[in-house]
Every structure is written in C-alpha cells, then in structure tokens.
Design an enzyme around this catalytic site. Structure first.
Site, PDB file in Angstrom:
ATOM      1  N   ARG A 135     -43.439   7.010  44.780  1.00  0.00           N
ATOM      2  CA  ARG A 135     -44.590   6.959  45.690  1.00  0.00           C
ATOM      3  C   ARG A 135     -44.806   8.351  46.265  1.00  0.00           C
ATOM      4  NH1 ARG A 135     -46.198   3.091  43.484  1.00  0.00           N
ATOM      5  NH2 ARG A 135     -46.604   1.023  44.320  1.00  0.00           N
ATOM      6  N   HIS A 162     -51.419   8.134  38.511  1.00  0.00           N
ATOM      7  CA  HIS A 162     -50.748   6.851  38.766  1.00  0.00           C
ATOM      8  C   HIS A 162     -50.812   5.942  37.524  1.00  0.00           C
ATOM      9  CE1 HIS A 162     -49.375   3.953  42.154  1.00  0.00           C
ATOM     10  NE2 HIS A 162     -48.877   3.588  40.982  1.00  0.00           N
TER      11      HIS A 162
END
Ligand SMILES: NC(=O)c1ccc[n+]([C@@H]2O[C@H](COP(=O)([O-])OP(=O)(O)OC[C@H]3O[C@@H](n4cnc5c(N)ncnc54)[C@H](OP(=O)(O)O)[C@@H]3O)[C@@H](O)[C@H]2O)c1
Length: 309
Positions: free
Chosen positions: A224, A272
């Site tokens: 993250r 991502h």
C-alpha cells in the site's frame, strides 16, 4: 433460502455473476443473489470497499460481510459494520502477486534496464551475480508475502521475511516485531513490501529505515502506498543511497499526472496492477465461506478489527 447481496460496482457484477452463481450452486445451498434487497432480508454481503454501501446499520440480519479485496483498510474502521468481516485470499490473486514480484525482482537482480534502455553500440559484458548472492527481504509474511518468499527462495535468493508474529518457513530466514525490523532491512539488496495498511504500518518505511538498507538497494512496493514516506523515499533516491523504487500503490490513486514519481528516472510506476482478485477462484472462496456459515463452521480469512487486518 440464503439471501446474498452483491455490493460492488456494476462492472464487477458483470464479472462475478456467472462464477458466483456456479460456485454457490456447487455448494447445493438454496440461495438468491442480487444487487438489491430490502436490507433486513440480507444474510451475506459480497462486498467491495468502493461500493456505494457504506452504512451497514440497516442490515440487521446480515451474518457476515465477505470482502472481494485482500486489503481492508477502507472498511475495517467502519463503525456501522458490526458483523464478521472476511477478507479475500484468492489463489489467483496470490499467483498474480508471485508473478509480478518475481518479475520485478528479476528485472532489478539481472540489471535488465541496462540493455533494454542502453542499446548504444557499446559491448558491455558486466555479468550479474547469481541469485544466491542477492539477499531479498519481504516485509509481510501473510498469504502474499509468504508465497513470494517461497518462490524467490526456490530461485535460490537468500530470502528474509518479516512479520508481526514469529514464523517458521522452510528456506526463509524470519524476523518479527518492530525490534527485529532493522535486522531484516540491513542485508536487503531488494526489499518487497507486502504489509497491510494499518495504524502501525502507516509510514513505516521512513528516512531512518531507508537509511538502514544497503547502498544501491531497490524498494518494490505492491503493498500500500502510505507504507512509505514519499518525501523520504525521494530524498533517498536523489541522494544516491537507493538504486530504484518500483511502486504499484500510492498515497493517492490514480497517481496524479503531475506527480514527481511519473518522471523520476529511478522510479517505476505501475498503476495498481500487481495482482487482482480473479473471479473464478474468488467466487469459490466466497461460496465456501457461505457454505461454512450455513453449516455453522468457522468462516475463513476473518479480519481481526483490533489489529486492522
Ligand atoms: N497491489 C496489488 O495489486 C495488491 C493486491 C492484493 C493485495 N495487496 C496488498 O498486499 C497486502 C498483503 O496481503 P496479504 O493477503 O498477504 O495480507 P495478510 O495475509 O493479512 O498478511 C499481512 C502480513 O503483514 C504482517 N504485518 C501486519 N502488520 C504488521 C506489523 N505491524 N509489523 C509486522 N508485520 C505486520 C502480518 O504479520 P502476521 O503474519 O504476524 O499477522 C502478515 O504476515 C494487502 O493488505 C494489500 O494491501 C496489493
């Protein structure tokens, strides 16, 4: 009859309706799955944290929320969610992450960029070290980190894994807890971040910890974005201490077009895409949890809301 609410963007419904129906049918349970139900009728919610459903208060009979995502940082603190929350551990997602991490580790290990970007007529014959001379550390020894560690260890990288609680993983040197983080970092020529985002892990990769890495180390972050202090990362790259950072996740997503990361010569941005939940295998995980709920067995992959993952 088990009523299942599918609460995610409509394009997800298009992907999941058939695999979920197939997997639920295979359980031989009697079910009704829809994208809309009177809330008090709902038994299970198949959920994506970016769905419009954010207030769980009306779902008074709901027995569990079954997340389609591995990361739960956007839902774990929701005070209206009182029922059990399961996260996604999906074989397809795990394999996708193993492939992405292995690919990016191999790119940096072999120094592939020198040839991909450097075809200038000079015959350079630098030979990369073998994997066994390239220590790799993975922060996070969960479903994803452990699978990556095992694959890299099989390729003969000396792999170190770090987690919150102790682990015993064949072929992997393991450390745990904040006190041992420095030991996990000090040898890491490549460090891969596969931690969840929690109050404890936010900003964990700061100037002090980056400075512990050996000179020239590469940071690979498919975990993250907020695990890393961006200013410290940039300073460390610009000072020449770090060799490169390959980043798949960011503080703000999509990464704004004007963000310095896009143009930095020592940063690779991927949007991502390291790994995604795969509908066929994820549907089987969801169906298995609903079967377990129906037969009174413990649900798989429950989130511990106290620790945030
Ligand atoms: N980029 C992408 O496409 C993508 C896709 C899927 C997932 N992800 C990210 O990958 C993360 C990891 O997924 P996962 O399925 O492997 O999670 P997981 O199974 O929950 O594993 C998390 C690992 O992190 C460790 N950990 C958590 N807090 C810690 C702390 N304070 N100190 C040290 N270790 C800590 C845990 O330690 P213990 O084992 O001791 O509990 C565990 O080993 C997800 O949370 C998500 O953010 C990204």
């Amino acid at each position: 009859m088990i009523n299942i609410l599918f609460a995610a963007h409509s394009d997800r419904w298009d992907e999941y309706q058939i695999p979920l129906t197939k997997a639920l049918t295979a359980t031989e349970l009697s079910f009704d799955m829809r994208t809309d139900f009177p809330p008090e009728m709902v038994d299970y919610i198949v959920y994506a944290p970016n769905s419009a459903l954010q207030d769980f208060t009306p779902y008074t009979n709901c027995r569990a929320v079954l997340n389609l995502w591995a990361g739960v940082e956007n839902i774990v603190g929701n005070q209206t969610l009182k029922m059990p929350l399961a996260r996604m551990i999906d074989r397809g997602m795990t394999r996708g992450m193993v492939e992405w991490v292995t690919g990016h580790v191999m790119r940096h290990h072999l120094g592939m960029d020198a040839h991909i970007f450097g075809q200038d007529g000079l015959w350079r014959s630098d030979i990369a070290p073998l994997a066994w001379d390239r220590p790799v550390t993975i922060l996070g020894m969960g479903a994803l980190g452990r699978a990556c560690a095992e694959t890299l260890a099989n390729l003969e990288f000396p792999v170190t894994g770090w987690s919150r609680t102790p682990k015993n993983i064949s072929g992997v040197t393991t450390f745990h807890g904040e006190n041992q983080l420095e030991r996990a970092l000090e040898t890491a020529q490549i460090v891969v971040l596969l931690l969840p985002l929690t109050a404890e892990t936010q900003g964990m990769i700061n100037a002090h910890r980056l400075a512990i890495l050996p000179k020239g180390a590469v940071v690979v972050n498919p975990g993250r974005g907020p695990l890393i202090d961006n200013d410290a990362l940039l300073a460390c790259l610009n000072a020449g201490h770090l060799g490169h950072a390959t980043l798949d996740v960011f503080h703000t997503e999509p990464l704004p077009a004007e963000h310095a990361f896009w143009h930095h010569p020592k940063i690779t941005v991927t949007p991502h895409i390291a790994s995604a939940t795969r509908p066929d295998s994820a549907a089987r995980v969801i169906a298995e949890n609903i079967r377990r709920g129906a037969t009174g067995e413990a649900l798989l992959h429950l989130v511990d809301r106290r620790i945030g993952y």
